[in-house]
Design a protein around this motif. Sequence first.
Motif, PDB file in Angstrom:
ATOM      1  N   GLU A  11       0.855  -1.184   0.000  1.00 36.02           N
ATOM      2  CA  GLU A  11       0.000   0.000   0.000  1.00 36.02           C
ATOM      3  C   GLU A  11       0.889   1.232   0.000  1.00 36.02           C
ATOM      4  OE1 GLU A  11      -3.582   1.873   2.721  1.00 36.02           O
ATOM      5  OE2 GLU A  11      -2.102   0.569   3.655  1.00 36.02           O
ATOM      6  N   MET A  13       0.986   5.171   0.734  1.00 37.73           N
ATOM      7  CA  MET A  13       0.268   6.260   1.391  1.00 37.73           C
ATOM      8  C   MET A  13       1.005   7.559   1.099  1.00 37.73           C
ATOM      9  SD  MET A  13      -0.595   4.305   4.930  1.00 37.73           S
ATOM     10  CE  MET A  13       0.947   3.398   4.990  1.00 37.73           C
ATOM     11  N   SER A  87      -7.499   2.762  -4.032  1.00 39.84           N
ATOM     12  CA  SER A  87      -7.018   2.063  -2.838  1.00 39.84           C
ATOM     13  C   SER A  87      -5.525   2.238  -2.621  1.00 39.84           C
ATOM     14  CB  SER A  87      -7.328   0.573  -2.940  1.00 39.84           C
ATOM     15  OG  SER A  87      -6.597   0.010  -4.005  1.00 39.84           O
ATOM     16  N   ARG A  88      -4.796   2.671  -3.656  1.00 37.80           N
ATOM     17  CA  ARG A  88      -3.335   2.826  -3.625  1.00 37.80           C
ATOM     18  C   ARG A  88      -2.639   1.504  -3.316  1.00 37.80           C
ATOM     19  NH1 ARG A  88      -1.925   7.740  -5.861  1.00 37.80           N
ATOM     20  NH2 ARG A  88      -3.195   9.347  -4.971  1.00 37.80           N
ATOM     21  N   LEU A  89      -3.246   0.413  -3.769  1.00 39.65           N
ATOM     22  CA  LEU A  89      -2.614  -0.893  -3.632  1.00 39.65           C
ATOM     23  C   LEU A  89      -1.841  -1.207  -4.903  1.00 39.65           C
ATOM     24  CD1 LEU A  89      -5.309  -3.157  -1.973  1.00 39.65           C
ATOM     25  CD2 LEU A  89      -3.255  -2.240  -0.947  1.00 39.65           C
ATOM     26  N   VAL A 122       1.826  -5.430   2.533  1.00 37.41           N
ATOM     27  CA  VAL A 122       0.631  -6.104   3.040  1.00 37.41           C
ATOM     28  C   VAL A 122       0.812  -7.614   2.993  1.00 37.41           C
ATOM     29  CG1 VAL A 122      -1.845  -6.431   2.700  1.00 37.41           C
ATOM     30  CG2 VAL A 122      -0.837  -4.190   2.329  1.00 37.41           C
ATOM     31  N   ALA A 135      -5.756  -8.762  -1.644  1.00 38.06           N
ATOM     32  CA  ALA A 135      -5.989  -7.346  -1.954  1.00 38.06           C
ATOM     33  C   ALA A 135      -7.457  -6.985  -1.791  1.00 38.06           C
ATOM     34  CB  ALA A 135      -5.524  -7.032  -3.368  1.00 38.06           C
ATOM     35  N   ILE A 139      -9.026  -4.320   0.838  1.00 33.49           N
ATOM     36  CA  ILE A 139      -9.883  -3.188   0.446  1.00 33.49           C
ATOM     37  C   ILE A 139     -11.166  -3.197   1.269  1.00 33.49           C
ATOM     38  CG2 ILE A 139     -11.285  -2.232  -1.427  1.00 33.49           C
ATOM     39  CD1 ILE A 139      -9.110  -3.294  -3.361  1.00 33.49           C
ATOM     40  N   GLN A 142     -10.380  -2.019   4.846  1.00 33.87           N
ATOM     41  CA  GLN A 142     -10.103  -0.587   4.896  1.00 33.87           C
ATOM     42  C   GLN A 142     -11.396   0.216   4.805  1.00 33.87           C
ATOM     43  OE1 GLN A 142      -6.996  -0.548   6.160  1.00 33.87           O
ATOM     44  NE2 GLN A 142      -6.547   1.192   4.846  1.00 33.87           N
TER      45      GLN A 142
END
Length: 167
Positions: A11, A13, A87-89, A122, A135, A139, A142
């Motif tokens: 992830e 951020m 999600s910035r994954l 993760v 993933a 999501i 989160q």
Amino acid sequence: MRFKNRYILFEVMVGAATGGGAARQQRQQHQQMMMTKTKTLTLTKTTTLSRKVLWKLIKESIEENFGDFGCSKLLQTLSIKFYGDRSRLVILKVDRDLHHIAWAAISFITCVKTEPITIRSVAVSGHLAQCCKTASAFIRNQMAAKDCREEMQLALNFELKDLSATK
């Protein structure tokens, strides 16, 4: 013989504050040092994080921290399989024997231009399908933690559609 890969799910951020006091001062000194180097990213302040920018960050981190050895070994098999804008994954595909080097290079990334970023690993998996399941569960967790049902449904539909396309 087939190539065996690892899939690293992490992830990103952007603008996240991490640590305090001494850690913050060290980050600021590192950012100033990175800005004076000639190999810094030439991005404008309005540039958002995208797949292309992330690829450039990872490549520069490998070059800086592992030199020619890291570049010659990792860049042959390294690829971004998935990047979620909301999600910035990110799912990164890398050779099984070298996934520790890629993981380390990712964790050395601390900023884009002057904007601080934090990268949190993760999961690491041997199969893309398992990484996609992790993933999607991430999501859901989160969004459930933020308690926003409508956004959760929209984001899940959007992100899961992209994840299923990567399989």
